[in-house]
Design a protein around this motif. Structure first.
Motif, PDB file in Angstrom:
ATOM      1  N   SER A  57       0.441  -1.341   0.400  1.00 44.14           N
ATOM      2  CA  SER A  57       0.091  -0.192   0.344  1.00 44.14           C
ATOM      3  C   SER A  57       1.104   1.422  -0.099  1.00 44.14           C
ATOM      4  O   SER A  57       0.452   2.376  -0.612  1.00 44.14           O
ATOM      5  CB  SER A  57      -0.555  -0.023   1.162  1.00 44.14           C
ATOM      6  N   ARG A  58       1.782   1.801   0.596  1.00 40.25           N
ATOM      7  CA  ARG A  58       2.892   2.268   0.194  1.00 40.25           C
ATOM      8  C   ARG A  58       3.650   2.550  -1.002  1.00 40.25           C
ATOM      9  O   ARG A  58       4.535   3.501  -1.073  1.00 40.25           O
ATOM     10  CB  ARG A  58       3.968   2.429   1.387  1.00 40.25           C
ATOM     11  N   ASP A  59       3.788   1.339  -1.453  1.00 39.56           N
ATOM     12  CA  ASP A  59       4.290   2.476  -2.936  1.00 39.56           C
ATOM     13  C   ASP A  59       3.313   1.653  -3.950  1.00 39.56           C
ATOM     14  O   ASP A  59       2.331   1.572  -3.868  1.00 39.56           O
ATOM     15  CB  ASP A  59       4.946   0.562  -2.787  1.00 39.56           C
ATOM     16  N   ILE A  60       3.527   2.120  -5.446  1.00 35.04           N
ATOM     17  CA  ILE A  60       2.460   2.378  -6.225  1.00 35.04           C
ATOM     18  C   ILE A  60       3.217   1.793  -7.784  1.00 35.04           C
ATOM     19  O   ILE A  60       4.202   3.046  -8.190  1.00 35.04           O
ATOM     20  CB  ILE A  60       2.193   4.209  -7.140  1.00 35.04           C
ATOM     21  N   ALA A  61       2.460   0.788  -8.248  1.00 42.74           N
ATOM     22  CA  ALA A  61       2.904   0.485  -9.438  1.00 42.74           C
ATOM     23  C   ALA A  61       3.551   0.803 -10.331  1.00 42.74           C
ATOM     24  O   ALA A  61       2.357   1.845 -10.951  1.00 42.74           O
ATOM     25  CB  ALA A  61       2.437  -0.901  -9.185  1.00 42.74           C
ATOM     26  N   THR A  83       1.531   0.019 -14.144  1.00 37.45           N
ATOM     27  CA  THR A  83       1.159  -0.799 -14.590  1.00 37.45           C
ATOM     28  C   THR A  83       0.472  -0.492 -13.627  1.00 37.45           C
ATOM     29  O   THR A  83       0.062  -1.206 -12.570  1.00 37.45           O
ATOM     30  CB  THR A  83       1.903  -2.083 -15.174  1.00 37.45           C
ATOM     31  N   VAL A  84      -1.476  -0.350 -14.792  1.00 42.50           N
ATOM     32  CA  VAL A  84      -2.270  -0.829 -14.550  1.00 42.50           C
ATOM     33  C   VAL A  84      -2.632  -2.225 -13.024  1.00 42.50           C
ATOM     34  O   VAL A  84      -2.904  -2.441 -12.281  1.00 42.50           O
ATOM     35  CB  VAL A  84      -3.339  -0.722 -15.300  1.00 42.50           C
ATOM     36  N   GLU A  85      -1.878  -3.367 -13.869  1.00 43.68           N
ATOM     37  CA  GLU A  85      -2.286  -5.291 -14.286  1.00 43.68           C
ATOM     38  C   GLU A  85      -1.300  -4.479 -12.387  1.00 43.68           C
ATOM     39  O   GLU A  85      -1.949  -5.212 -11.927  1.00 43.68           O
ATOM     40  CB  GLU A  85      -1.416  -5.012 -14.417  1.00 43.68           C
ATOM     41  N   GLY A  86      -0.655  -3.766 -12.318  1.00 43.16           N
ATOM     42  CA  GLY A  86       0.156  -3.901 -10.624  1.00 43.16           C
ATOM     43  C   GLY A  86      -0.744  -3.544  -9.727  1.00 43.16           C
ATOM     44  O   GLY A  86      -0.069  -3.769  -8.537  1.00 43.16           O
ATOM     45  N   ARG A  87      -0.894  -2.041 -10.205  1.00 39.97           N
ATOM     46  CA  ARG A  87      -1.726  -1.571  -8.920  1.00 39.97           C
ATOM     47  C   ARG A  87      -3.172  -2.516  -9.037  1.00 39.97           C
ATOM     48  O   ARG A  87      -3.631  -2.496  -7.733  1.00 39.97           O
ATOM     49  CB  ARG A  87      -1.988  -0.312  -9.759  1.00 39.97           C
ATOM     50  N   LEU A  88      -3.631  -3.252  -9.601  1.00 43.21           N
ATOM     51  CA  LEU A  88      -4.726  -4.195  -9.433  1.00 43.21           C
ATOM     52  C   LEU A  88      -4.290  -4.657  -9.174  1.00 43.21           C
ATOM     53  O   LEU A  88      -5.048  -5.149  -7.318  1.00 43.21           O
ATOM     54  CB  LEU A  88      -5.442  -4.303 -10.931  1.00 43.21           C
ATOM     55  N   VAL A  89      -3.149  -5.514  -8.762  1.00 46.09           N
ATOM     56  CA  VAL A  89      -2.337  -6.763  -7.763  1.00 46.09           C
ATOM     57  C   VAL A  89      -2.735  -6.334  -6.412  1.00 46.09           C
ATOM     58  O   VAL A  89      -3.114  -6.789  -5.538  1.00 46.09           O
ATOM     59  CB  VAL A  89      -1.245  -6.957  -8.773  1.00 46.09           C
ATOM     60  N   SER A  90      -1.845  -5.136  -6.004  1.00 46.23           N
ATOM     61  CA  SER A  90      -2.286  -4.429  -4.844  1.00 46.23           C
ATOM     62  C   SER A  90      -3.444  -4.502  -4.223  1.00 46.23           C
ATOM     63  O   SER A  90      -3.279  -4.790  -3.068  1.00 46.23           O
ATOM     64  CB  SER A  90      -1.248  -3.174  -5.211  1.00 46.23           C
ATOM     65  N   LEU A  91      -4.138  -3.752  -5.112  1.00 46.53           N
ATOM     66  CA  LEU A  91      -5.968  -3.775  -3.954  1.00 46.53           C
ATOM     67  C   LEU A  91      -6.248  -5.196  -4.183  1.00 46.53           C
ATOM     68  O   LEU A  91      -6.785  -5.389  -2.988  1.00 46.53           O
ATOM     69  CB  LEU A  91      -6.910  -3.464  -4.881  1.00 46.53           C
ATOM     70  N   ALA A  92      -6.143  -6.201  -5.473  1.00 45.02           N
ATOM     71  CA  ALA A  92      -6.309  -7.270  -5.076  1.00 45.02           C
ATOM     72  C   ALA A  92      -6.097  -7.801  -3.843  1.00 45.02           C
ATOM     73  O   ALA A  92      -7.028  -9.043  -3.753  1.00 45.02           O
ATOM     74  CB  ALA A  92      -6.095  -8.527  -5.903  1.00 45.02           C
ATOM     75  N   ASP A  93      -5.138  -8.085  -3.394  1.00 41.38           N
ATOM     76  CA  ASP A  93      -4.166  -8.455  -2.559  1.00 41.38           C
ATOM     77  C   ASP A  93      -5.310  -8.111  -0.999  1.00 41.38           C
ATOM     78  O   ASP A  93      -5.218  -8.959  -0.259  1.00 41.38           O
ATOM     79  CB  ASP A  93      -2.954  -7.483  -2.616  1.00 41.38           C
ATOM     80  N   ARG A  94      -5.131  -6.799  -0.670  1.00 41.82           N
ATOM     81  CA  ARG A  94      -6.103  -6.438   0.055  1.00 41.82           C
ATOM     82  C   ARG A  94      -7.663  -6.759   0.538  1.00 41.82           C
ATOM     83  O   ARG A  94      -7.941  -7.591   1.385  1.00 41.82           O
ATOM     84  CB  ARG A  94      -6.117  -4.804   0.428  1.00 41.82           C
ATOM     85  N   VAL A  95      -7.834  -7.131  -0.684  1.00 42.42           N
ATOM     86  CA  VAL A  95      -9.592  -7.912  -1.050  1.00 42.42           C
ATOM     87  C   VAL A  95      -8.806  -9.293  -0.573  1.00 42.42           C
ATOM     88  O   VAL A  95     -10.005 -10.068   0.531  1.00 42.42           O
ATOM     89  CB  VAL A  95     -10.012  -7.384  -2.227  1.00 42.42           C
TER      90      VAL A  95
END
Length: 331
Positions: free
Chosen positions: A165-169, A171-183
Motif C-alpha cells: 500500500s505504500r508503493d505504487i506500481a 502498470t495498471v495491472e500492478g496497481r490492480l494486484v495491490s488492491l486485490a491483495d487487500r481484498v
C-alpha cells in the motif's frame, strides 16, 4: 504467424488502451530469444510457478503460525486467491491477464517464515533492514536458480516491488494486484478467524455487513463488482462507501485478530527462532548451504544470512532451530 505473435496481435486488438502489452515490454535484465508459443508475460508466470521460492509458500504463515487444520490459509493459498481475484477484474477491465497473474503469483515470494512476525524481526536486526516486497525482487533477480535469478520482465519485477500500500506500481495491472491483495487477505483472514473461533459473524461491524455482505463469497463478489464498476481510464478504484467499509474491516481485524493473544500466542517463540537462527549463521558462515556461500563472493555476510533465513519455511526454521539448539536424546 507464430502462436506468440497471434497472442500479441490479439492483445493489441482486444485489450484496453491502458493495458500493458507483452509485445511492448521494457524487457529483461539479460536479453533472451523469445518463445515461439508464449508471450514474455506468460513465460514469467511459468517461471514463477516453477521456482523453489513459490513452492516454499505452502509452508509459510499467513496469519496463524503453522496451523494444524487443513483448511487454514497459508502464504501459497493466499497467493492463489489474490491471483484469482486480480484475474477476474483484469478480464472484466480488458487488462493484460497474463501480466496480472504473473505479478500476483510472485508478489509474496519475499515473505519470511512466520509471516509479518518474521519480517519485523529481520527488519529490526538486519543492517539493511527488511521489507518483503524488496526481498521478493531480490529473490527473482538474484537468489533463484543458484544466483542467476529468473530474469523476469521489467513490468513483473515492478509489480512485485510495488504491490504494498505504500508503493505504487507503474502498470495498471500492478496497481490492480495491490488492491486485490487487500481484498483477499481481509476476507480470507475473517474466514480463518471465524473457523478458529476467535470471532463470529455476529462480531463483524453491522454497517460493513450491510454494505459488503454477510458471507465470505458475497463480500468478495461485492468488492470485485465495485472495483470493476468504479475503475476507468487506467485508474483502479473502489466507491467511497465500499472503500470505507473495507478499511473499517481491516481496523476491526487488527483489533480482534491480528493482535489477538490467541492468534499471536506463539509469536514471541517465532521471533526468538528467527533471531537465534540469524545470529547463529552470522557466526557460523561455514554452515550455510553451498548455494548461499557462493553469494559471499559479492554480497555482505549479513545480507546472505538474511537471505537464507528469510527463505526458510516455518517448518524448516523450527526443525533447524531444534537441530542447532535443542539436545537430542542419547541412546
Amino acid at each position: 504467424m507464430l502462436p506468440r505473435e497471434r497472442t500479441e496481435m490479439l492483445e493489441r486488438e482486444i485489450l484496453s488502451p491502458y493495458a500493458a502489452l507483452s509485445s511492448r515490454s521494457k524487457g529483461r535484465l539479460a536479453p533472451e530469444e523469445q518463445c515461439d508459443i508464449r508471450t514474455d508475460f506468460q513465460r514469467d508466470r511459468d517461471r514463477i510457478i516453477h521456482s523453489k521460492a513459490f513452492r516454499r509458500l505452502k509452508h509459510k504463515t499467513q496469519v496463524f503460525l503453522s496451523p494444524e487444520g487443513d483448511h487454514y490459509r497459508t502464504r501459497l493459498t493466499h497467493t492463489l486467491e489474490v491471483s484469482q481475484i486480480a484475474r477476474t477484474i483484469a478480464r472484466a477491465l480488458r487488462l493484460n491477464e497474463d501480466l496480472t497473474e504473473a505479478i500476483a503469483l510472485g508478489h509474496d515470494l519475499g515473505h519470511t517464515p512466520f509471516g509479518h512476525t518474521g519480517e519485523a524481526v529481520l527488519n529490526e536486526i538486519c543492517p539493511r533492514g527488511f521489507r518483503h516486497n524488496i526481498q521478493g525482487l531480490r529473490v527473482v533477480e538474484i537468489l533463484e536458480k543458484d544466483g542467476k535469478g529468473l530474469n523476469l520482465t521489467w513490468e513483473v519485477r515492478d509489480g512485485i516491488l510495488n504491490h504494498t500500500s505504500r508503493d505504487i506500481a507503474a502498470t495498471v495491472e500492478g496497481r490492480l494486484v495491490s488492491l486485490a491483495d487487500r481484498v483477499a487477505y481481509i476476507n480470507h483472514d475473517i474466514d480463518d478467524a471465524i473457523r478458529a473461533g476467535i470471532i463470529s459473524v455476529e462480531d463483524l461491524p453491522l454497517n460493513c455487513v450491510d454494505i459488503l455482505g454477510d458471507t465470505h463469497s458475497r463480500r468478495i463478489n461485492n468488492m470485485i463488482t465495485d472495483i470493476i464498476d468504479n475503475s476507468a481510464d487506467g485508474c483502479i478504484n473502489m466507491s467511497q462507501p465500499v472503500k470505507d467499509a473495507m478499511n473499517q474491516l481491516r481496523e476491526f481485524m487488527f483489533g480482534h485478530v491480528y493482535l489477538d493473544p490467541v492468534a499471536k500466542g506463539e509469536e514471541k517463540k517465532a521471533q526468538h527462532v528467527v533471531k537465534e537462527l540469524y545470529f547463529y549463521f552470522l557466526k557460523h558462515v561455514d554452515k550455510l548451504p553451498d548455494d548461499m556461500k557462493l553469494l559471499l563472493e559479492c554480497t555482505d555476510i549479513s545480507d546472505v544470512v538474511c537471505d537464507y533465513v528469510a527463505g526458510m519455511t516455518d517448518t524448516y526454521a523450527i526443525r533447524m532451530y531444534k537441530e542447532l539448539f535443542l539436545p537430542e536424546s542419547w541412546n
